[in-house]
Every structure is written in C-alpha cells, then in structure tokens.
Design a protein around this motif. Structure first.
Motif, PDB file in Angstrom:
ATOM      1  N   SER A   1       0.788  -1.252   0.024  1.00  0.00           N
ATOM      2  CA  SER A   1       0.128  -0.107  -0.046  1.00  0.00           C
ATOM      3  C   SER A   1       0.905   1.404  -0.207  1.00  0.00           C
ATOM      4  N   ALA A   2       0.417   2.334  -0.747  1.00  0.00           N
ATOM      5  CA  ALA A   2       1.047   3.388  -0.612  1.00  0.00           C
ATOM      6  C   ALA A   2       0.039   4.662   0.107  1.00  0.00           C
ATOM      7  N   ASP A   3      -0.747   4.298   0.941  1.00  0.00           N
ATOM      8  CA  ASP A   3      -1.656   5.194   1.405  1.00  0.00           C
ATOM      9  C   ASP A   3      -1.252   5.849   2.744  1.00  0.00           C
ATOM     10  N   GLY A   4       0.133   5.331   3.131  1.00  0.00           N
ATOM     11  CA  GLY A   4       0.787   6.293   4.134  1.00  0.00           C
ATOM     12  C   GLY A   4       1.384   7.425   3.714  1.00  0.00           C
ATOM     13  N   ARG A   5       1.688   7.712   2.378  1.00  0.00           N
ATOM     14  CA  ARG A   5       2.444   8.691   1.809  1.00  0.00           C
ATOM     15  C   ARG A   5       1.906   9.896   2.291  1.00  0.00           C
ATOM     16  N   ARG A   6       0.581  10.045   2.171  1.00  0.00           N
ATOM     17  CA  ARG A   6      -0.141  11.167   2.055  1.00  0.00           C
ATOM     18  C   ARG A   6      -0.110  11.737   3.392  1.00  0.00           C
ATOM     19  N   MET A   7       0.005  10.993   4.410  1.00  0.00           N
ATOM     20  CA  MET A   7       0.424  11.450   5.817  1.00  0.00           C
ATOM     21  C   MET A   7       1.592  12.355   5.880  1.00  0.00           C
ATOM     22  N   PHE A   8       2.595  12.038   5.066  1.00  0.00           N
ATOM     23  CA  PHE A   8       3.883  12.777   5.225  1.00  0.00           C
ATOM     24  C   PHE A   8       3.684  13.837   4.420  1.00  0.00           C
ATOM     25  N   THR A   9       3.008  13.827   3.255  1.00  0.00           N
ATOM     26  CA  THR A   9       2.949  14.898   2.280  1.00  0.00           C
ATOM     27  C   THR A   9       2.214  16.028   3.053  1.00  0.00           C
ATOM     28  N   SER A  10       0.819  15.444   3.744  1.00  0.00           N
ATOM     29  CA  SER A  10      -0.097  16.229   4.598  1.00  0.00           C
ATOM     30  C   SER A  10       1.038  17.191   5.393  1.00  0.00           C
ATOM     31  N   ILE A  11       1.838  16.699   6.249  1.00  0.00           N
ATOM     32  CA  ILE A  11       2.587  17.312   7.339  1.00  0.00           C
ATOM     33  C   ILE A  11       3.186  18.581   6.766  1.00  0.00           C
ATOM     34  N   LEU A  12       3.977  18.194   5.635  1.00  0.00           N
ATOM     35  CA  LEU A  12       4.772  19.022   4.972  1.00  0.00           C
ATOM     36  C   LEU A  12       3.969  20.020   4.270  1.00  0.00           C
ATOM     37  N   SER A  13       2.836  19.874   3.655  1.00  0.00           N
ATOM     38  CA  SER A  13       2.102  21.011   3.063  1.00  0.00           C
ATOM     39  C   SER A  13       1.459  22.088   3.927  1.00  0.00           C
ATOM     40  N   THR A  14       1.124  21.245   5.086  1.00  0.00           N
ATOM     41  CA  THR A  14       0.590  22.041   6.327  1.00  0.00           C
ATOM     42  C   THR A  14       1.520  22.755   6.789  1.00  0.00           C
ATOM     43  N   TRP A  15       2.920  22.459   6.825  1.00  0.00           N
ATOM     44  CA  TRP A  15       4.017  23.285   7.688  1.00  0.00           C
ATOM     45  C   TRP A  15       4.278  24.554   6.470  1.00  0.00           C
ATOM     46  N   ARG A  16       4.296  24.050   5.189  1.00  0.00           N
ATOM     47  CA  ARG A  16       4.700  25.112   4.062  1.00  0.00           C
ATOM     48  C   ARG A  16       3.697  26.187   4.217  1.00  0.00           C
ATOM     49  N   GLU A  17       2.136  25.891   4.296  1.00  0.00           N
ATOM     50  CA  GLU A  17       1.093  26.873   4.263  1.00  0.00           C
ATOM     51  C   GLU A  17       1.383  27.759   5.418  1.00  0.00           C
ATOM     52  N   LYS A  18       1.628  27.138   6.573  1.00  0.00           N
ATOM     53  CA  LYS A  18       1.795  28.046   7.774  1.00  0.00           C
ATOM     54  C   LYS A  18       3.087  28.862   7.772  1.00  0.00           C
ATOM     55  N   HIS A  19       4.161  28.709   6.992  1.00  0.00           N
ATOM     56  CA  HIS A  19       5.179  29.287   7.044  1.00  0.00           C
ATOM     57  C   HIS A  19       5.327  30.076   5.792  1.00  0.00           C
ATOM     58  N   GLY A  20       4.240  30.011   4.815  1.00  0.00           N
ATOM     59  CA  GLY A  20       4.438  30.728   3.602  1.00  0.00           C
ATOM     60  C   GLY A  20       5.505  30.037   2.704  1.00  0.00           C
ATOM     61  N   ALA A  21       5.780  28.957   2.673  1.00  0.00           N
ATOM     62  CA  ALA A  21       6.918  28.197   1.968  1.00  0.00           C
ATOM     63  C   ALA A  21       6.277  27.665   0.581  1.00  0.00           C
ATOM     64  N   ALA A  22       6.922  27.472  -0.398  1.00  0.00           N
ATOM     65  CA  ALA A  22       6.696  27.259  -1.828  1.00  0.00           C
ATOM     66  C   ALA A  22       5.900  25.898  -1.564  1.00  0.00           C
ATOM     67  N   ALA A  23       4.802  25.387  -2.605  1.00  0.00           N
ATOM     68  CA  ALA A  23       4.367  24.322  -2.729  1.00  0.00           C
ATOM     69  C   ALA A  23       5.205  23.121  -2.897  1.00  0.00           C
ATOM     70  N   ILE A  24       5.071  21.768  -2.422  1.00  0.00           N
ATOM     71  CA  ILE A  24       5.605  20.842  -2.595  1.00  0.00           C
ATOM     72  C   ILE A  24       5.799  20.429  -4.194  1.00  0.00           C
ATOM     73  N   GLY A  25       6.846  19.867  -4.694  1.00  0.00           N
ATOM     74  CA  GLY A  25       7.117  19.735  -5.955  1.00  0.00           C
ATOM     75  C   GLY A  25       8.320  20.597  -6.640  1.00  0.00           C
TER      76      GLY A  25
END
Length: 231
Positions: free
Chosen positions: A207-231
C-alpha cells in the motif's frame, strides 16, 4: 522542514520512519537519541514503534521518563507536529500528551497484517490530503493496541473531533473502544495511532496510502510558514 526520529533502546521502526521522510518528501531528518534534551531545531518529531526498554513494566512506561520527553512535551506545547506510531502512541499516552491507554489485544495475540482504516477527521495537519470518510490500507503490528478510555474522555474526544482514525466497521483487530485506531490532542498537532503509515509508502510494500500522511504534514507546515508548494 526539519524532522526528528526519536530513538529509544528497543525502538525498531526508527529506520522505517527515517526512510519514509527521506523517500516521500525529501526533507532533512535526523535520528535523535533518547538522552537529548533539546528539540528546538525540529518542526516535526516522530516517535516510532518498537519495544522501548523491552516493554518492561508496560509499553511506553519507562520511555516516558527519558530525558528527551521533556523536550517533546515542550515542542508539543509550542505547536510543533508530533506523530507517535504504535509504541510511539503508547509513549504519548503514558506522557499525558494524549488521553487514554493502550491495553492488551482482546485476542491476547500479537496482530501483524494489513488493516483498513476510516479517516474520521481529515482536517488535521496529518490528514489534510485524505478525504473525510476515506478507507485507507495501513498495516498493524502490535500486541497491546486496544485503545481504552473512560466514558467522559470518550465523550470529550467526540465533542472535540479528536478521533482521527477508526478501524473499518466489523474489522477491529484489537478490541479498541469504538474501533479507535488513532486520536489527536485538542489542538490537533499531536497524533497517536497504532497502525504504521511509514510501512505504507510504496505499492511494493502492499500500500502507498501512508504517503499522504507525510505530504500532509509538509504541505501544512509550508502553508503555515508561507513556503513554496511541494514539487
């Protein structure tokens, strides 16, 4: 975004957590030994599974008194993200960072297999990239994953939307109250769960369903800190 993976004597999922961060989001990640007293460098702290201190006394009860735990409590109070997985969940409850306790599986057997979880709260830093009510495939591996809390605590968890994951109805592997598989604190920045998202980051693992937990953490942190989107 800086990640820490805590390491206690007996931890055995620390490498899995390290590789999950490295392989899914490519962020800086360090192993942090249990004697460390400063976590100020880190934005997210992972408390991995395993058998800290051999599960003597009871799961997580000794690790709860490790020097690093004072720093972890401080980090949680500052709003940093804390993810406790399996034994990590047990440690967080022992430390009072999450309510309730983890008891022996009602089967009295160690359960190690794939499990379907329902996303009960998709509005947390850990689940924002999942859909509300989505079923995801995340493996379990535990002998003491039976989540218990009293009626008053359960009512509070429901009122505050702190139940993040439930086992699929009819497929509770351990007897946990109301099929609970994972909960968060009231603020939403501390999550504890028995299943292992770090073991579900590639289809080759089943399963790759756990990947989105880690991408969720990063995207939330980046939104909070005004960082660029993942990618």
């Amino acid at each position: 975004m800086n990640f820490a993976v805590l390491v206690f004597p007996g931890s055995n999922c620390d490498i899995d957590c390290y590789k999950a961060v490295e392989d899914t989001i490519g962020q800086p990640v360090d192993y942090v030994w249990h004697t460390e007293t400063d976590l100020s460098k880190y934005d997210c702290i992972l408390v991995p599974g395993g058998f800290s201190y051999g599960d003597y006394l009871r799961c997580g009860a000794i690790a709860r008194f490790a020097p690093v735990m004072n720093a972890l409590v401080e980090a949680a109070a500052q709003g940093k993200y804390v993810l406790g997985i399996c034994n990590g969940f047990q440690i967080l409850t022992e430390a009072g960072l999450l309510p309730g306790a983890l008891l022996r599986n009602n089967s009295m057997k160690f359960r190690c297999h794939s499990a379907l979880l329902q996303v009960e709260n998709a509005d947390t830093p850990f689940t924002k990239e999942y859909a509300q009510g989505e079923l995801i495939d995340i493996p379990i591996a535990h002998g003491e994953g039976n989540y218990y809390c009293d009626d008053a605590t359960l009512a509070e968890l429901k009122a505050n939307n702190q139940i993040v994951f439930r086992y699929e109805a009819g497929n509770n592997p351990n007897g946990s109250v109301e099929d609970i598989a994972g909960i968060c604190n009231k603020e939403g920045n501390v999550l504890g769960m028995m299943p292992h998202p770090e073991r579900a980051i590639s289809e080759i693992l089943g399963s790759a369903d756990g990947r989105r937990m880690f991408t969720s953490i990063l995207s939330t942190w980046r939104e909070k800190h005004g960082a660029a989107a993942i990618g």
